[in-house]
Design an enzyme around this catalytic site. Structure first.
Site, PDB file in Angstrom:
ATOM      1  CB  CYS A  25      -0.974   0.009   1.167  1.00  0.00           C
ATOM      2  SG  CYS A  25      -2.264  -1.245   0.989  1.00  0.00           S
ATOM      3  CG  HIS A  75     -13.341   9.046 -10.328  1.00  0.00           C
ATOM      4  ND1 HIS A  75     -14.584   8.691  -9.861  1.00  0.00           N
ATOM      5  CD2 HIS A  75     -12.989   8.094 -11.215  1.00  0.00           C
ATOM      6  CE1 HIS A  75     -14.973   7.581 -10.460  1.00  0.00           C
ATOM      7  NE2 HIS A  75     -14.019   7.188 -11.283  1.00  0.00           N
ATOM      8  CD  GLU A 136      -8.406   0.435   2.514  1.00  0.00           C
ATOM      9  OE1 GLU A 136      -8.148   1.523   3.057  1.00  0.00           O
ATOM     10  OE2 GLU A 136      -7.654  -0.563   2.581  1.00  0.00           O
TER      11      GLU A 136
END
Length: 158
Positions: A25, A75, A136
């Site tokens: 990550c 986005h 998530e």
């Protein structure tokens, strides 16, 4: 009158990278986030009020969350403002990508705290934020509960 909790769900797509993290990550990647917003209050008890029987109109709650969270984060790519990815962030901005620089590590845990602050500022006084759940992935989420937050301390002698 009874206190009632109502919940509205939202979804948005956001990219991020975890600065200094020791796993995958640390690389730029994205999630299809799901956010559940739960507020608590007493339903309006006034036959002359257009929103009689409601704690808050779901549409009014949607306007708050959409403007403060969804429209901002959907986005977008979120980076800690101190990340070495800052050059990438600048380049993305130059190419007209939506980049958000935050003063925290953009984990689900920290994002849900940020979201709670943003939403609370816009709720009517008689409505309280009860909880948030930021999912998530299908199996991973962070939750924020008002009851878990420490109350401001009053100095002794006051």
């Amino acid at each position: 009158m009874s206190k009632i909790r109502i919940t509205k769900k939202f979804s948005f797509e956001t990219g991020h990278a975890l600065y200094g993290y020791d796993g995958k990550c640390r690389n730029v990647h994205g999630h299809s986030y799901k956010l559940s917003v739960c507020v608590i209050g007493e339903p309006i008890n006034d036959m002359d009020h257009v929103k009689n029987g409601m704690v808050i109109d779901f549409g009014d709650l949607k306007k708050i969350v959409k403007s403060e969270i969804v429209d901002q984060f959907d986005h977008a790519t979120v980076f800690n403002q101190n990340t070495p990815h800052i050059e990438l962030a600048r380049e993305l901005k130059e190419r007209e990508h939506h980049v958000i620089l935050v003063d925290y590590q953009p984990t689900s845990e920290n994002m849900v705290v940020d979201f709670a602050k943003k939403i609370q500022k816009h709720l009517p006084d008689h409505i309280k934020l009860h909880s948030l759940k930021l999912q998530e992935t299908e199996s991973s989420f962070a939750e924020w509960y008002a009851s878990d937050q420490s109350a401001p301390q009053t100095p002794k002698g006051e």
